[in-house]
Write an enzyme that holds these catalytic residues in place. Structure first.
Site, PDB file in Angstrom:
ATOM      1  N   ASN A  21      32.704 -20.805  34.236  1.00  0.00           N
ATOM      2  CA  ASN A  21      32.813 -19.599  35.079  1.00  0.00           C
ATOM      3  C   ASN A  21      31.460 -19.201  35.648  1.00  0.00           C
ATOM      4  OD1 ASN A  21      35.699 -18.448  35.085  1.00  0.00           O
ATOM      5  ND2 ASN A  21      35.373 -19.168  32.984  1.00  0.00           N
ATOM      6  N   LEU A 100      30.197  -5.890  22.428  1.00  0.00           N
ATOM      7  CA  LEU A 100      28.999  -5.110  22.760  1.00  0.00           C
ATOM      8  C   LEU A 100      29.135  -3.689  22.222  1.00  0.00           C
ATOM      9  CD1 LEU A 100      28.712  -6.423  26.405  1.00  0.00           C
ATOM     10  CD2 LEU A 100      27.098  -6.904  24.548  1.00  0.00           C
ATOM     11  N   ASN A 114      34.277  -7.965  32.211  1.00  0.00           N
ATOM     12  CA  ASN A 114      34.648  -9.044  31.281  1.00  0.00           C
ATOM     13  C   ASN A 114      35.800  -9.862  31.851  1.00  0.00           C
ATOM     14  OD1 ASN A 114      34.710 -10.506  28.762  1.00  0.00           O
ATOM     15  ND2 ASN A 114      36.537  -9.355  28.195  1.00  0.00           N
ATOM     16  N   HIS A 116      38.867 -12.435  30.650  1.00  0.00           N
ATOM     17  CA  HIS A 116      39.619 -12.843  29.457  1.00  0.00           C
ATOM     18  C   HIS A 116      40.824 -13.676  29.886  1.00  0.00           C
ATOM     19  CE1 HIS A 116      40.933 -12.862  25.376  1.00  0.00           C
ATOM     20  NE2 HIS A 116      42.103 -12.336  25.689  1.00  0.00           N
TER      21      HIS A 116
HETATM   22  C1  GAR Z   1      36.877 -18.392  29.484  1.00  0.00           C
HETATM   23  O1  GAR Z   1      38.180 -18.903  29.398  1.00  0.00           O
HETATM   24  C2  GAR Z   1      36.883 -16.907  29.273  1.00  0.00           C
HETATM   25  O2  GAR Z   1      37.998 -16.277  29.820  1.00  0.00           O
HETATM   26  C3  GAR Z   1      36.881 -16.814  27.778  1.00  0.00           C
HETATM   27  O3  GAR Z   1      35.938 -17.787  27.392  1.00  0.00           O
HETATM   28  C4  GAR Z   1      36.044 -18.894  28.302  1.00  0.00           C
HETATM   29  C5  GAR Z   1      34.670 -19.304  28.730  1.00  0.00           C
HETATM   30  O4  GAR Z   1      34.731 -20.484  29.481  1.00  0.00           O
HETATM   31  N1  GAR Z   1      36.536 -15.513  27.316  1.00  0.00           N
HETATM   32  C6  GAR Z   1      37.132 -14.951  26.258  1.00  0.00           C
HETATM   33  O5  GAR Z   1      37.933 -15.522  25.572  1.00  0.00           O
HETATM   34  C7  GAR Z   1      36.694 -13.523  25.976  1.00  0.00           C
HETATM   35  N2  GAR Z   1      37.470 -12.999  24.920  1.00  0.00           N
HETATM   36  P1  GAR Z   1      33.450 -20.985  30.252  1.00  0.00           P
HETATM   37  O6  GAR Z   1      32.291 -20.937  29.251  1.00  0.00           O
HETATM   38  O7  GAR Z   1      33.762 -22.385  30.657  1.00  0.00           O
HETATM   39  O8  GAR Z   1      33.211 -20.082  31.413  1.00  0.00           O
END
Ligand code: GAR
Length: 208
Positions: A21, A100, A114, A116
């Site tokens: 991301n 946080l 954020n 998710h």
């Molecule tokens: C993503 O799927 C994001 O939505 C999730 O971590 C992943 C990071 O992927 N976040 C959560 O689960 C927050 N609770 P990336 O490092 O490839 O961007």
């Protein structure tokens, strides 16, 4: 620089892992699709591949690991100094896997966003895609989703929703296939939402 004298929103991106991301944000900034610049990437994990992505893009990065037994308040005080030092307009949590504290959040009111991989109110916490996939295998769901929301307090993956999109789960999906589909949706939804926030910020900062 004073508000209203720049046309590029300053983003500090907090990461803990792979950083796909983050990459989507970096790419959108590079092509001009996002009127923003990533001024820093901050990771709580030294091994996060996202740090390499930052380096490849020439973006400053900081690893700030928690000390043994360190209180969340103390960690977040160190984190606040670092993040605030980069003067962000927005703080983007792109796979940041720490809650946080309200003290940290108080420094950036309505400025922490954020991502998710679930619909609002569903599957907070870690491994949300994997849990959705298991629920689908058990016949309990046929879809999941992605959301981008503001972080007003210490609630986990909870807060005013800025954008959300459903993601179908097909009967023959492997976990990897579902993860890839979720990521694809995430990359677009996150960039588009940041874009909207950039427009809102620039409207606020433009003198009447
Ligand atoms: C993503 O799927 C994001 O939505 C999730 O971590 C992943 C990071 O992927 N976040 C959560 O689960 C927050 N609770 P990336 O490092 O490839 O961007």
């Amino acid at each position: 620089m004073e508000a209203g004298t720049r046309n590029s929103t300053r983003l500090v991106v907090l990461v803990s892992g792979n950083g796909t991301n983050l990459q989507a944000i970096l790419d959108a900034c590079a092509t001009g699709d996002l009127p923003a610049q990533v001024v820093a990437v901050v990771s709580n994990k030294s091994t996060a591949y996202a740090l390499q992505r930052a380096a490849d893009a020439g973006v400053p990065s900081v690893h700030i690991g928690p000390h043994d037994g360190e209180l969340r308040a103390d960690y977040d005080a160190r984190l606040t100094d670092i993040v605030a030092g980069f003067g962000p307009d927005l703080v983007v949590l792109a796979g940041w896997m720490r809650i946080l504290t309200k003290d940290f959040l108080g420094w950036f009111p309505d400025r922490v966003v954020n991502l998710h991989p679930a619909r609002p109110g569903e599957l907070p916490g870690t491994r949300a895609v994997e849990r959705a996939w298991h629920e689908a295998l058990a016949g309990e769901r046929t879809s999941t989703g992605v959301m981008v929301h503001l972080v007003p307090d210490e609630g986990v993956d909870d807060g005013p929703v800025l954008a959300t999109q459903d993601v179908p789960i097909f009967p023959d999906d492997t976990l990897e296939a579902l993860e890839a589909r979720v990521h694809e949706v995430e990359h677009h939804l996150l960039v588009n939402t940041i874009n909207t926030l950039c427009q809102q910020l620039s409207l606020k900062e433009t003198p009447a």
